[in-house]
Enzyme design. Structure first.
Site, short mmCIF file in Angstrom:
data_model
loop_
_atom_site.label_atom_id
_atom_site.label_comp_id
_atom_site.label_asym_id
_atom_site.label_seq_id
_atom_site.Cartn_x
_atom_site.Cartn_y
_atom_site.Cartn_z
N ARG A 136 0.81 -1.23 0.00
CA ARG A 136 0.00 0.00 0.00
C ARG A 136 0.84 1.27 0.00
O ARG A 136 0.33 2.35 -0.29
CB ARG A 136 -0.95 -0.01 1.20
CG ARG A 136 -2.18 -0.89 0.99
CD ARG A 136 -3.10 -0.88 2.18
NE ARG A 136 -2.61 -1.75 3.24
CZ ARG A 136 -3.13 -1.84 4.45
NH1 ARG A 136 -4.17 -1.07 4.78
NH2 ARG A 136 -2.64 -2.67 5.36
N TYR A 181 32.44 33.83 -2.75
CA TYR A 181 32.56 32.38 -2.74
C TYR A 181 33.91 32.01 -2.15
O TYR A 181 34.96 32.43 -2.65
CB TYR A 181 32.44 31.79 -4.15
CG TYR A 181 32.79 30.32 -4.18
CD1 TYR A 181 31.92 29.38 -3.65
CD2 TYR A 181 34.01 29.88 -4.70
CE1 TYR A 181 32.24 28.03 -3.64
CE2 TYR A 181 34.33 28.53 -4.70
CZ TYR A 181 33.45 27.61 -4.16
OH TYR A 181 33.78 26.28 -4.14
N LYS A 199 32.51 26.59 1.15
CA LYS A 199 32.57 25.16 0.86
C LYS A 199 33.90 24.59 1.34
O LYS A 199 34.96 25.08 0.95
CB LYS A 199 32.38 24.94 -0.64
CG LYS A 199 32.56 23.49 -1.11
CD LYS A 199 33.89 23.33 -1.83
CE LYS A 199 34.11 21.89 -2.26
NZ LYS A 199 35.45 21.71 -2.91
N ARG A 232 28.42 24.92 2.92
CA ARG A 232 28.42 23.57 2.39
C ARG A 232 29.27 22.63 3.25
O ARG A 232 30.03 23.08 4.12
CB ARG A 232 28.90 23.60 0.94
CG ARG A 232 27.90 24.26 0.01
CD ARG A 232 28.49 24.55 -1.36
NE ARG A 232 28.99 23.34 -2.01
CZ ARG A 232 29.69 23.36 -3.15
NH1 ARG A 232 29.96 24.53 -3.74
NH2 ARG A 232 30.12 22.24 -3.68
#
Length: 454
Positions: free
Chosen positions: A18, A368, A353, A335
């Site tokens: 189900r 960045y 990052k 990140r």
């Protein structure tokens, strides 16, 4: 000498058709853990570590998703709950102690209820203790049939129940506590003489009664605890119920949650006191947030540690460490693999990052920072970029303590800006910058007069 060992056997062999999913039913998540992991979590909190799992349909998927320390027993044919327990004979039949039988699709069980069942069972030296519940609508559940003295004499499945028995509102949860050797002795005597032609575990109750053994009911205070999840509607309901429990727990522990209807906290998250959580916040995985933080609105944090008195707003932070008194956001993206120090500012539209940023440094906006090591008291100006990828390999940028990176600078890794050095705005840096130096790397401006004429 009789052992007081407690064994847990979780039934997880069914197809779960189900759910209409390629993922095994018991692996569907509820508040950050799969349903079966939610059951296991309660067992571990009770210090029950001898855990067996009966697997069948998609057994490779279940085994690969869970810890290798559990005992996996394959039920090659799904011939009923009695058969599912019986396949654990080689593991359990010769052991003395108590076996707790559970279902892998009941993620709302609590340690309090399971402890109550075990304590009642042990205190009365029962052969079996059944967790029951009172249902407003008992349709689909096995009915608990008692005699005039309130003693449980049998459990009747819905399809085998008489009209009178179907009117009984006390239902079977499918969760039992057994004297282990009495359980396996009785399992040898069950048959498949029923409407489903299956071996019902519930038939053990009549057999034990016939042996004049003690069968005890233990009524759950909250019916929600026994509900099995069989489809996506029930899955959403289970998430809702458990999320509400988690939020109420943390609010009572000293966390302010502005809007519980729009806040999502996973089961393993740990929070300090005097934290304020704003709407639209998701705290996932193994996240730990220390005292006096402000989180949100519209923030996602997963598998992170956040130090005391930090502020994270309208940002995404994944698998990273955030220090104390640090400000992240709005609209920052941290990140995995990043380590952000104390008293740091990570401002709007900044992406970090796999980088380490030292104490009291600032990356205030539109930058960045990837694969970088940044020291203490560093200022990274607006629009600066660590150019870490050459198309094949990633390279590291190092910025030492006290350095100042001017706006719109490109640092072409591998490169080091040494202590107290300055990089002039608009520079593209390809060589190391000595300490206490000022680096320019931009073309001389040329103006062409009268370039545009009407």
């Amino acid at each position: 000498m009789v052992s007081k060992e407690i064994y847990a056997l979780i039934l997880a062999a069914g197809k779960g058709t189900r759910m209409k999913s390629k993922l095994n039913k018991v692996l569907h998540p509820v508040c950050g853990l799969s349903m079966i992991e939610q059951v296991i979590l309660q067992l571990k909190r009770m210090s029950i570590h001898q855990i067996g799992i009966v697997v069948g349909h998609q057994h490779e998927q279940v085994i690969s998703a869970l810890d290798s320390s559990y005992r996996y027993i394959e039920q090659k044919e799904q011939l009923g709950t009695g058969h599912a327990v019986k396949v654990a004979k080689d593991w359990l039949a010769d052991k003395q102690g108590t076996t707790l039988v559970l279902c892998g699709d009941t993620p709302l069980l609590t340690t309090a209820t399971l402890s109550k069942v075990i304590d009642l069972h042990t205190a009365n030296k029962a052969a079996c203790t059944i967790l029951t519940a009172i249902a407003d609508n008992p349709t689909g559940y096995g009915r608990i049939i008692r005699d005039q003295d309130g003693k449980v004499i049998k459990i009747v499945e819905q399809k085998d129940a008489s009209e009178k028995e179907r009117g009984v509102k006390e239902v079977n949860s499918g969760i039992y506590c057994f004297d282990n050797q009495k359980l396996f002795n009785a399992l040898e005597r069950i048959t498949d003489n029923n409407a489903q032609n299956e071996y019902y575990l519930t038939d053990v109750i009549e057999i034990l009664n016939g042996d004049n053994q003690t069968i005890l009911p233990c009524v759950a205070e909250d019916f929600d605890e026994i509900v099995g999840v069989n489809d996506r509607v029930a899955l959403a309901k289970a998430n809702e119920i458990l999320r509400r429990r988690i939020l109420q727990y943390w609010m009572r522990a000293g966390v302010t949650i502005i809007d519980p209807n729009n806040t999502y906290i996973d089961s393993l998250v740990e929070l300090g006191q005097d934290i304020v959580i704003y709407p639209g916040t998701y705290l996932r995985g193994l996240t730990k947030v220390a005292d006096d933080c402000s989180i949100g609105p519209n923030t996602e944090i997963e598998d992170c540690t956040v130090g005391a008195a930090s502020i994270i707003k309208q940002s995404v932070v994944l698998k990273s460490d955030i220090g104390k008194s640090t400000h992240v956001g709005p609209f920052a993206y941290i990140r995995p693999g990043s380590q952000i120090g104390d008293d740091v500012k990570i401002g709007d539209f900044v992406e970090i990052k796999n980088s380490k940023i030292g104490n009291s440094s600032k990356v205030s906006h539109l930058s960045y920072i990837g694969d970088a090591v940044i020291g203490n008291d560093v200022n990274v100006g607006c629009g600066s970029i660590t150019v870490n990828y050459d198309g094949k390999n990633k390279h590291q940028t190092t910025i030492d303590d006290g350095a100042f990176i001017g706006c719109n600078s490109n640092l072409i890794a591998p490169v080091t800006v040494k202590q107290n050095a300055f990089v002039a705005a608009g520079s593209t840096i390809t060589k190391d910058v000595p300490e206490n130096s000022l680096a320019f790397a931009r073309s001389r401006q040329t103006n062409k007069l009268n370039y545009r004429k009407d």
